[in-house]
Design a protein around this motif. Structure first.
Motif, PDB file in Angstrom:
ATOM      1  N   TYR A 162      45.153  46.402  47.152  1.00  0.00           N
ATOM      2  CA  TYR A 162      44.221  45.438  46.568  1.00  0.00           C
ATOM      3  C   TYR A 162      44.875  44.435  45.609  1.00  0.00           C
ATOM      4  O   TYR A 162      44.701  43.221  45.785  1.00  0.00           O
ATOM      5  N   PRO A 163      45.651  44.892  44.610  1.00  0.00           N
ATOM      6  CA  PRO A 163      46.248  43.909  43.696  1.00  0.00           C
ATOM      7  C   PRO A 163      47.147  42.905  44.418  1.00  0.00           C
ATOM      8  O   PRO A 163      47.201  41.732  44.042  1.00  0.00           O
ATOM      9  N   TYR A 221      44.859  40.439  46.088  1.00  0.00           N
ATOM     10  CA  TYR A 221      44.207  39.642  45.054  1.00  0.00           C
ATOM     11  C   TYR A 221      45.123  38.527  44.569  1.00  0.00           C
ATOM     12  O   TYR A 221      44.694  37.388  44.389  1.00  0.00           O
ATOM     13  N   MET A 222      46.395  38.860  44.384  1.00  0.00           N
ATOM     14  CA  MET A 222      47.313  37.838  43.854  1.00  0.00           C
ATOM     15  C   MET A 222      47.501  36.691  44.824  1.00  0.00           C
ATOM     16  O   MET A 222      47.548  35.529  44.419  1.00  0.00           O
ATOM     17  N   VAL A 262      38.516  32.093  39.906  1.00  0.00           N
ATOM     18  CA  VAL A 262      39.373  33.238  39.580  1.00  0.00           C
ATOM     19  C   VAL A 262      39.084  33.714  38.173  1.00  0.00           C
ATOM     20  O   VAL A 262      38.871  34.903  37.916  1.00  0.00           O
ATOM     21  N   GLY A 263      39.015  32.768  37.230  1.00  0.00           N
ATOM     22  CA  GLY A 263      38.820  33.117  35.824  1.00  0.00           C
ATOM     23  C   GLY A 263      37.481  33.780  35.571  1.00  0.00           C
ATOM     24  O   GLY A 263      37.365  34.677  34.741  1.00  0.00           O
ATOM     25  N   SER A 264      36.456  33.356  36.311  1.00  0.00           N
ATOM     26  CA  SER A 264      35.123  33.899  36.059  1.00  0.00           C
ATOM     27  C   SER A 264      34.897  35.217  36.793  1.00  0.00           C
ATOM     28  O   SER A 264      33.885  35.869  36.582  1.00  0.00           O
ATOM     29  N   GLY A 265      35.813  35.577  37.678  1.00  0.00           N
ATOM     30  CA  GLY A 265      35.651  36.823  38.413  1.00  0.00           C
ATOM     31  C   GLY A 265      34.857  36.654  39.688  1.00  0.00           C
ATOM     32  O   GLY A 265      34.563  37.618  40.388  1.00  0.00           O
ATOM     33  N   MET A 300      35.885  35.034  42.355  1.00  0.00           N
ATOM     34  CA  MET A 300      36.831  35.317  43.432  1.00  0.00           C
ATOM     35  C   MET A 300      37.351  36.727  43.200  1.00  0.00           C
ATOM     36  O   MET A 300      37.957  36.983  42.169  1.00  0.00           O
ATOM     37  N   TRP A 301      37.055  37.629  44.104  1.00  0.00           N
ATOM     38  CA  TRP A 301      37.590  38.980  43.864  1.00  0.00           C
ATOM     39  C   TRP A 301      38.339  39.548  45.065  1.00  0.00           C
ATOM     40  O   TRP A 301      39.052  40.513  44.945  1.00  0.00           O
TER      41      TRP A 301
END
Lengths: 302, 321
Positions: free
Chosen positions: A31-32, A35-36, A47-50, A52-53
């Motif tokens: 996952y990480p 995500y990156m 991305v900053g607001s979460g 995009m996950w």
């Protein structure tokens, strides 16, 4: 494992849990990484607001554009390639001949050399005396401070020695010597061509190590034009030098501009992580066999 | 020819007893090129590993750069005494030991369990895929790793923060709260190295005699029983060796990562001996003082390794030497 065996209920339950466990491990690691990659091409707001996950949202390549425009990243890339190539060449030139000599039972003094090398596995001079030595040798702020103090690792010498001992038939060496072949010719013409797997493993182990190292550059280099990629990354990712720095009273438009700048900085972070890690991650699945082989040879106690 | 002389001084055990002194010489001369082969490594270890050991003496001196190592005045154990009596001594020791033990307790069993689990997976594609993916983080550099941790755990934009808030909880300040530093360090390490750590165990498992499993199946052993009574015992020698090596580096926690994750706010739980040595030695240029601390650290490590190995040797056959 064994086919044709009747599975009992208990076995099926056990297997189900086993698959679940492996799948969870897979997910936690995967996952990480996904995500990156997604974050590096997504709208920084999402991305900053979460928002995009998992999958990229509002695709943009601004981050990469900025990374490619950044000259210090390119200088760092160039320096890293140089240090990795020169460093790995030195690593191989020191490790392979020494490992071959140590693999020879008729080499008088092999136990002495082995013992002398092994001691350094468990005891060393420490950070400051090493630094003072490198300084005294006039290597500070040169490429040599990066590549010479890590010219060989005892672990890799042991792995190579084990390979030479177990995979090269001894009769070959005896026959060559009866024919009057010198040790030098024997090593270069016969042993090395038969040792491609171990040469690949060593080049990869040392190469990845050189590519990823930052600490010797941190302590020995003070000219930023000589910084390897990892030190440039440290400035961007850890010290956050590209991030907006606040200070003083600010009006609304400056605040918005700064906010924007902070978002761009975050985007650049993800892109730069991808750009710096890509060479290693892309070649790795193709060479995984060799890496695994290296660890396996090493685990056969030498 | 320096190393040839050293070789003669080496243990006579390498030569068979029957052979005479003359034939030893003959063997040395016959294989003179091998000394050439080993020369680069010999000089490398002599200069860059044994050279700094000579420099350790500045731990007992007041090192003055202009006077050099030999010219600086002796002060005995002054630096050690100063370190032991400093107010930060117990904090540093506690942080170093607790991070190491925490890593060991959490990080040691996971690769073993994972290797046993990989070994039971029969679907070839799934096995290969999960292995490839779990090995991959091993190749991520420390700097990128630290960058990932910092961005993922960011209190305003980090994805982990968002996930915790999504569950309706309040996310802690992972990066600046000293209580979270050790957990963050240990679990990110597990993420990065557990997969790669399975390789050595899988190598041991591939050596299991299939006959053992066949016999166990005939006797009606379940899968779990076979793992418990066949596979786990096979791994014990490997586990022992790795455990001894881990004990030998209890005070040598991976300071490259700690250095990257350290900040003024979490210092009270993130400062370990090695980061302190770096700061006092190379940043503040207290050469002698930090060499003394470094020496204290390596002596404890070496003693721990020898003691643990000795204990293991008494109780089983799986010791390092």
């Amino acid at each position: 494992m064994l086919s044709g065996v009747r599975e009992t209920r208990r076995d099926k339950v056990f297997l189900a849990f086993n698959y679940l466990y492996v799948f969870l491990a897979f997910l936690i690691v995967f996952y990480p990484l996904v995500y990156m990659v997604s974050a590096s091409i997504s709208d920084p707001k999402a991305v900053g607001s979460g928002e995009m996950w998992l999958w990229p949202k509002g695709i943009t390549f601004d981050g990469y554009k900025r990374v490619f425009e950044n000259t210090s990243i390119w200088t760092g890339y160039g320096n890293t390639i140089l240090y990795t190539v020169v460093g790995t060449a030195i690593n191989l030139l020191v490790t392979l001949p020494a490992a071959y000599a140590l693999s020879r039972k008729d080499f008088v003094g092999r136990n002495f050399f082995m013992g002398m090398f092994m001691v350094t596995m468990f005891f060393g001079g420490g950070l400051v005396p090493t630094y003072l030595l490198v300084k005294q040798l006039g290597m500070v702020n040169t490429m040599w401070a990066i590549v010479i103090p890590s010219a060989a690792s005892i672990w890799n010498i042991i792995v190579s020695r084990t390979f030479f001992q177990s995979s090269i038939p001894k009769e070959l060496q005896e026959a060559a010597q009866i024919d009057g072949c010198t040790n030098m010719r024997l090593f270069v013409k016969i042993i090395l061509p038969l040792s491609m797997p171990i040469i690949a493993v060593m080049a990869l182990f040392y190469g990845v190590g050189n590519w990823n190292s930052y600490f010797s550059a941190l302590i020995y280099l003070n000219d930023s034009a000589k910084y390897p990629l990892q030190l440039v990354l440290r400035q961007i990712l850890v010290l956050q030098e590209m991030a907006a720095q606040g200070g003083g009273a600010i009006d609304a438009s400056t605040a918005a501009a700064m906010n924007n700048k902070a978002e761009i900085a975050a985007l650049v972070k993800y892109s730069v992580i991808i750009v710096a890690t890509i060479p290693v991650i892309v070649i790795y699945p193709f060479l995984q066999r060799y890496f695994v082989q290296g660890v396996m040879i090493g685990s056969v106690k030498g | 020819m320096h190393d040839t002389k050293a070789a003669i001084a080496g243990p006579p055990a390498v030569m068979p007893r029957k052979k005479t002194h003359k034939s030893l010489w003959k063997r040395i001369i016959l294989n003179w090129e091998l000394y050439l082969f080993i020369a680069p490594a010999f000089f490398y270890f002599l200069i860059f590993c044994y050279g700094p050991m000579y420099g350790i003496q500045i731990a007992f001196k007041n090192f003055i750069p202009t006077k050099g190592i030999t010219g600086s005045p002796w002060v005995g154990f002054d630096h050690f005494v100063r370190f032991f009596h400093s107010y930060y001594f117990w904090d540093l020791l506690w942080n170093t030991l607790s991070i190491s033990l925490y890593s060991l307790v959490v990080g040691f069993p996971i690769p073993i369990i994972l290797a046993l689990a990989f070994n039971e997976v029969r679907n070839g594609f799934f096995k290969k895929l999960s292995q490839t993916v779990t090995y991959a983080p091993h190749f991520i550099s420390m700097v990128v790793m630290a960058g990932m941790i910092i961005t993922f755990l960011s209190p305003s934009t980090g994805i982990v923060t968002h996930m915790i808030e999504g569950l309706g909880l309040k996310a802690p300040d992972f990066l600046t709260d000293p209580r979270w530093f050790k957990t963050m360090y240990v679990f990110s390490d597990v993420w990065q190295s557990a997969g790669w750590g399975t390789i050595i165990y899988l190598a041991a498992l591939s050596g299991v005699d299939p006959g053992l499993h066949e016999a166990a199946i005939i006797d009606g052993a379940s899968r779990f029983q076979r793992v418990r009574h066949i596979n786990i015992p096979v791994l014990i020698p490997t586990m022992t060796i790795l455990l001894i090596l881990n004990m030998g580096s209890l005070l040598g926690v991976g300071f490259e990562k700690i250095l990257l994750l350290q900040n003024p706010l979490n210092m009270s739980s993130s400062d370990v001996i090695s980061t302190f040595v770096y700061r006092s030695g190379l940043v503040d240029a207290q050469y002698s003082f930090s060499t003394a601390i470094g020496l204290f650290n390596s002596v404890i490590n070496a003693v721990l390794l020898i003691v643990v190995n000795q204990i293991v040797r008494r109780t089983s056959e799986n010791s390092l030497w």
